[in-house]
Write a protein that holds these residues in place. Sequence first.
Motif, PDB file in Angstrom:
ATOM      1  N   SER A 183       0.828  -1.205   0.000  1.00  0.00           N
ATOM      2  CA  SER A 183       0.000   0.000   0.000  1.00  0.00           C
ATOM      3  C   SER A 183       0.865   1.259   0.000  1.00  0.00           C
ATOM      4  O   SER A 183       0.524   2.257  -0.636  1.00  0.00           O
ATOM      5  CB  SER A 183      -0.947   0.009   1.205  1.00  0.00           C
ATOM      6  OG  SER A 183      -0.230  -0.013   2.431  1.00  0.00           O
ATOM      7  N   GLY A 193      -4.069   1.973  -2.524  1.00  0.00           N
ATOM      8  CA  GLY A 193      -3.446   2.215  -1.232  1.00  0.00           C
ATOM      9  C   GLY A 193      -4.456   2.528  -0.139  1.00  0.00           C
ATOM     10  O   GLY A 193      -4.373   1.990   0.972  1.00  0.00           O
ATOM     11  N   SER A 242      -5.546  -5.841   1.228  1.00  0.00           N
ATOM     12  CA  SER A 242      -5.034  -5.805  -0.144  1.00  0.00           C
ATOM     13  C   SER A 242      -5.927  -6.554  -1.117  1.00  0.00           C
ATOM     14  O   SER A 242      -6.003  -6.217  -2.305  1.00  0.00           O
ATOM     15  CB  SER A 242      -3.617  -6.393  -0.190  1.00  0.00           C
ATOM     16  OG  SER A 242      -2.732  -5.610   0.591  1.00  0.00           O
TER      17      SER A 242
END
Length: 580
Positions: free
Chosen positions: A61, A528, A536
């Motif tokens: 991220s 991000g 994620s």
Amino acid sequence: MGILSASVSVAKSDEEKNSLQAWYWYDWANQAFALTVLTVVVPALTAGMYNTATGTQSGDSFYALVLGLSSLFVAVVSPVLGAVADRIEIKKKILWAYTIVGVVFTALMGLAPYLGEGTDYMFLAVCLVVGNIGFAGGNVIYYAFMPYLSRKEDADHVSSWGYAYGFMGGSSLLIIHLGLGLGFGFSPGILAFIFVTSALWWLGWGYQLFLKTPEPSLPNPKEYDGWVDAVKDGINEVVNSFREIRKYKSLSIFLVSYLLFFDGVNTIGGIASAYGESVLRLSQQMNFVLLLMVNIVAIPMTIIGGKAASRFGTKRVLISALGVYCVVAILAVGFAPLELEDDHQRYDFQYDWDQEEGKYRLSTLYDRGVDSWVSDSGEGDAAFRSAFMEYLENEDGSERKMLDKQDAMLLAGSMGDELSHRFSFSFKGGDVDGQRSVGDLHPTRIGDGELSWWPETLREELWKPLGFGVNSQWILLGTMVGVVMGTVGAQARSMMVMMTPQTKAAEFFGFFGFIGKAAAFVGPIIYGITANMYNSRVAVFTIMIVILAGTALLTMVDLEEGASVASEVDDAAWKLNNEE
């Protein structure tokens, strides 16, 4: 017919062949940055440095945010510089300036591995931001040469071959870098060599464009007293172009669709290596092998994609390729390392009984060493350091290579008490043979977050029965991406050429660059933020939705209408020039 002659077969004279060939060589040149630096080395290296410095697994991220910010400058200035380049014959000068910036900061990245923990990833991030400005900004101007080097009916051929040259050039250098890494390890010296040679490759091969490809002629070149006046005029022209955008209806729809689908495609490509490092804990060697394979597969498939576009239609082939990317994203969400169980070699800290020494010998996953795994001061590894560092390091901070029986039994007895960490231990042989521990934050612990059911399901029902570990999963993804990666880029560029007036090439490709860099900025930022808010996997799923939205809008583009409008604008511009 050889590769070189086939690529320039649409040129009508030797001069045109040399110009087009030199233009191809620039794609060959700057892919050293795009592949080795931007796709393979820097994402995993930055994520790894960040993870080590902070004691977390959120390096992907962080890298996504850096990648997004690096595109912001190009997104802002591309339309203005494009408009200026359509009034003054300076495309090569602008491209040269971007190239030098990219080359210098690519070489400077070689210093990062020699810097201390915490400073290394920040320095690398700064070099990435500036280096990517040189690469991405240069590509905007580089693309603007294409309408002058090919007729619209040859756009699929030229665009596809340009991408193929890029994949061939990038892969050729990556093979050398991979060989060095596998042979000598990715030490600071090898990494520095990789960055410096990538910079020299870009400069050396790319210089042919500046020697052999002529500056495109303009129908009404202007003269300005200075750069300030030129930039002001460029800004005014950009504003006028926005006002007149209704005249280019199909092109407008295409640019919005491109913003969306390229957002997703660019983010998948840019984040893949960091995702592999942080979420799947892949080795750097595996990332090299995978991304090399992706580009090797892409070389013939890009050329095949260009031929398919000529036969079945550019838009139809592009939509099909984007569909494959959506499948890739769905699979990527479901990738998951198989549980470690008794696979001793996959544990982060492996203790093997040394009969001769009468002690346990420590090995680390991928031979990275304790320092490269555990943060010295990051909050994320605080509990782990407090519980286990006395077994991993000596008092002077050096790695503790051997454990006697007593300390081994103490570690084996305590490693199940503290599990709020991202690492794993395994003992093989001796009195504590078979003792293992896996932290709750280890990548094999998928957890119960949003979408966690999908990787859990795939792991139990697909990956585990097939014996597909993360390396095999990664290879599957790489093969699929390689089949369509070049086709998406080449056919998108081809559609842009078809609907762009030649007399507004740099300006419109400035918009194209703006859209591309806006996507390159927005996509990683979305990734991000989503990864930090959720995880994620949710971030990758979000990217797939964006690709689907762009694909749906792409179906509304009338390519023939767009090409007709572009021809009318060119005819009017040259007619005015002849009258003057």
